[in-house]
Motif scaffolding. Structure first.
Motif, short mmCIF file in Angstrom:
data_model
loop_
_atom_site.label_atom_id
_atom_site.label_comp_id
_atom_site.label_asym_id
_atom_site.label_seq_id
_atom_site.Cartn_x
_atom_site.Cartn_y
_atom_site.Cartn_z
N GLY A 1 -7.02 -5.36 3.02
CA GLY A 1 -7.20 -3.94 3.23
C GLY A 1 -7.14 -3.11 1.97
N LEU A 2 -6.71 -3.73 0.85
CA LEU A 2 -6.56 -2.97 -0.40
C LEU A 2 -7.32 -3.57 -1.57
CD1 LEU A 2 -2.72 -2.18 -0.32
CD2 LEU A 2 -4.59 -0.60 0.20
N GLY A 3 -7.67 -4.85 -1.47
CA GLY A 3 -8.32 -5.52 -2.59
C GLY A 3 -7.33 -5.87 -3.68
N SER A 4 -7.77 -5.78 -4.93
CA SER A 4 -6.94 -6.18 -6.06
C SER A 4 -5.82 -5.17 -6.29
CB SER A 4 -7.80 -6.30 -7.32
OG SER A 4 -7.01 -6.64 -8.43
N GLN A 5 -4.57 -5.62 -6.09
CA GLN A 5 -3.40 -4.75 -6.26
C GLN A 5 -2.26 -5.55 -6.90
OE1 GLN A 5 -3.45 -1.60 -5.89
NE2 GLN A 5 -5.46 -1.50 -4.93
N ARG A 6 -2.49 -6.00 -8.12
CA ARG A 6 -1.52 -6.84 -8.80
C ARG A 6 -0.18 -6.11 -8.99
NH1 ARG A 6 0.61 -11.51 -9.19
NH2 ARG A 6 1.58 -11.93 -11.19
#
Length: 706
Positions: A522-527
């Motif tokens: 739901g957010l994609g790339s969120q390191r």
């Protein structure tokens, strides 16, 4: 806010790239006298059996890999791929050192000769079309002298070639020890071809309801301890989050629509240069569409003629019905309001054709295998023309069998193309004749037997587009909502879930996040969220706000899993079905002990079934599924024998062997022995490395740096 956030993110990327560049250094190669064995600098990104992988060296390789991938891979994907490769190189490198495996210059060159990118490159071939190592070495010397950046890339490739050459040597040594005897080949043949027929009754586990089987927590715990290897877990975290997305409100959408409408008609504006009021043409009346759209549209003018199928589906019928100069809109298309104006139409302006190309020696792009003369090519083309015009002709097959063109595998299909895209004679034939016409034309490429498959109208449409974006007011309100939710959640007067429900916000859980994960559903790339969840001072229940693309995330950590064995709660999903099946098997056997097959069938309202031609290699019983224990037991029995109860995959079995058929004896089993050997060899590279990795002591420090 969104713009500022994007600037901040780009600044971070730029700083990272500059930082990585500072770590970069020139590596030397086998074809030079420089030394590769420089000391390791700084901290290590990993330690493999006591050998460190330098973070400085690692960052440089990540930078090189990122440049090669471009925008096709995420930053963490590149980091992880480089890490896996470095760990592999370290593990295998230790094996090379222990075994004394090294690669000399001539061995490297021999390996290069097997790489198509080099051995098939005309630049490195002699007059006979054979790879010339002197030409190759001269090329590398030229790079070193005149193109340092390209030379450095070659040095990277060279190191990879050295590693691959050593790896090939190492695995070839392992494969050399994989001998397979003819007896093993015979066994493999028999496992696949010996057959057994059985009569059986199966009492399915589903005959006992799960709800009647009570499994205690201590039983699950005991099972976990007895099967530790199956229930190992890594460090992991659970989080939940609420996403506040920056998106246009209903008022924002209407405002953009009204702005679009205002651009349609003329406006009267004061012009300072002429000191008078002038009429400025709107989109409806402008004479210079391209200039107008360059100034007023969020999507620039597209001058390409397009077929109906290439227009937005929901308005395509309306658009193609417009007269030249007529407009339609505003209409919504995704995140834009659009107004489209018909600029021009071309009836039958796009055509679809197929062709059979017959080239001759010397014609443009003719392959080396083409030896026919022009006269012979023309004669063959005329023969194919006559064949193609026959009533029952299959043009696609004729093209596949005879065409010298690259479209031959596709039956000669050239797809759709517009007028002017093909050479003149080809173009004139296609656009000067009706659909279905088959004819012959000559070009510099050869003789073409052409079939006109279809034609369609094309349209040049100018579109004024205004992007639907959230207003500053909407963005500010969103920030306030996110901040309020964050503060209320931290205050703890109400639970996170209750607070979200009260405000009609959707709570999204994400379970078992690993330390090197990057993307969140739901957010994609969120390191940054993953890194926060694994920080030492982040505890279960902690809440934090994150700025993400197009909005904010208010995240809460909900669970923490330490490396080791899974808890009873986490393992129960796997263990409960296993223990239930075991308990059901015991109950079924106890209830039917001492009964004949027919009695078991009668007492359980079942029927006795038959299964024939079962093999060890394909132990599937029709109607019951894969049952290796049952089939294996059958092969161990004599014809006429009845088994004890067998705990199968889907139920408890009682079987009787009705027939056995041995596979016919062969004079020689070398074919099967070779098949086993090849199968084993194919698994060597993966199996050997995985075995070495499993017994290696690997300390992974990636999360410290990324």
């Amino acid at each position: 806010m969104a713009i500022l956030e994007n600037i901040r993110k780009r600044t971070t990327v730029l700083i990272l790239i500059i930082g990585l560049a500072l770590f970069a250094f020139v590596i030397s190669g086998v074809f030079t006298k420089n030394n590769m064995s420089g000391g390791k600098i700084g901290s290590s990104v990993a330690e493999v059996n006591g050998d460190e992988i330098s973070i400085d060296d690692f960052r440089r390789k990540v930078e090189v890999a990122s440049n090669r991938y471009g925008s096709s891979g995420s930053s963490m994907m590149v980091v992880n791929q480089v890490y896996d490769q470095e760990v592999r190189n370290a593990i295998l490198g230790q094996q090379y050192e222990d075994l004394g495996i090294d690669i000399e210059k001539d061995q490297i060159m021999n390996y290069i000769k097997t790489i198509p990118a080099y051995n098939q490159n005309p630049q490195f071939m002699d007059e006979n079309g054979i790879f010339d190592e002197n030409k190759f070495l001269d090329f590398i010397a030229e790079l070193k002298a005149n193109s340092p950046s390209q030379y450095n890339l070659w040095l990277q490739d060279e190191q990879s070639i050295i590693q691959n050459a050593k790896q090939q040597t190492y695995f070839n040594l392992v494969k050399a020890g994989l001998g397979v005897t003819l007896k093993e080949g015979e066994l493999d043949y028999k496992l696949a071809n010996d057959k057994v027929d059985i009569k059986y009754v199966r009492v399915p586990y589903t005959s006992i309801a799960d709800s009647t089987i009570a499994i205690s927590k201590s039983e699950i715990q005991s099972y976990i301890k007895e099967h530790k290897e199956e229930f190992k877990q890594e460090d992991a975290r659970d989080i939940q989050y609420v996403y506040f997305e920056e998106k246009a409100s209903v008022e924002d959408v209407e405002a953009v629509r009204q702005e679009t409408i205002k651009l349609l008609d003329d406006t009267v504006e004061y012009r300072k240069d002429t000191d008078r009021m002038d009429t400025i043409p709107g989109f409806r009346n402008t004479k210079d569409v391209e200039d107008f759209l360059d100034r007023k549209s969020d999507i620039k003018y597209d001058t390409i003629y397009r077929a109906k199928k290439d227009l937005p589906t929901n308005v395509a019928d309306t658009l193609v019905a417009l007269q030249v100069g007529e407009i339609f809109g505003p209409y919504r298309d995704g995140d834009y309001f659009k107004v489209s104006k018909m600029i021009d139409k071309k009836i039958n302006g796009s055509a679809k054709a197929s062709h059979i190309l017959i080239s001759w020696k010397g014609s443009q792009s003719a392959g080396e295998n083409i030896t026919r003369t022009k006269k012979e090519a023309e004669a063959k083309a005329k023969e194919l023309l006559a064949e193609a015009r026959k009533k029952d002709a299959v043009f696609v097959q004729l093209a596949r069998d005879n065409s010298d063109g690259p479209s031959a595998p596709k039956g000669g299909d050239l797809g759709y193309f517009q007028e002017g895209a093909m050479v003149t004679t080809f173009n004139d034939f296609v656009f000067g004749n009706k659909v279905g016409t088959i004819g012959l034309v000559e070009t510099d490429f050869g003789f073409h037997v052409i079939k006109i498959d279809d034609k369609q109208d094309v349209y040049r449409i100018a579109t004024l587009a205004r992007e639907i974006e959230p207003s500053e007011s909407t963005i500010n309100n969103l920030f306030q909502d996110a901040t309020k939710f964050e503060m209320d959640a931290i205050a703890g007067d109400k639970s996170y879930a209750d607070l979200a429900k009260e405000n009609d916000y959707q709570v999204r859980p994400v379970n078992k996040i690993k330390v090197m994960d990057e993307s969140l559903p739901g957010l994609g790339s969120q390191r940054s969220i993953v890194q926060w969840a694994f920080k030492e001072d982040t505890e279960v229940g902690d809440i934090k706000r994150f700025s993400v693309n197009n909005g904010y995330v208010i995240a809460q950590m909900t669970a923490q899993y330490e490396e080791g064995l899974k808890s009873v709660e986490d393992a129960s999903v796997t263990v409960l079905p296993i223990l239930r099946k075991e308990r059901k098997a015991e109950q079924i056997i106890a209830a039917n002990k001492g009964k004949s097959m027919e009695e078991v069938a009668k007492d359980n309202s079942l029927s006795v079934s038959n299964a024939s031609a079962l093999t060890v290699k394909a132990p599937t019983i029709p109607g019951a599924g894969r049952e290796p224990a049952v089939v294996g037991t059958a092969f161990a029995m004599k014809v006429g024998d009845t088994s004890d109860f067998i705990k199968g995959e889907t139920g408890v079995y009682l079987i009787s062997v009705t027939n056995k058929q041995d596979a016919p004896k062969l004079d020689n089993y070398s074919t099967f022995a070779n098949a086993v050997k090849n199968s084993n060899a194919a698994r060597v590279n993966t199996a050997v490395y995985n075995a070495l990795k499993n017994v290696s002591d690997i300390e992974d420090n990636r999360s410290i740096f990324y």
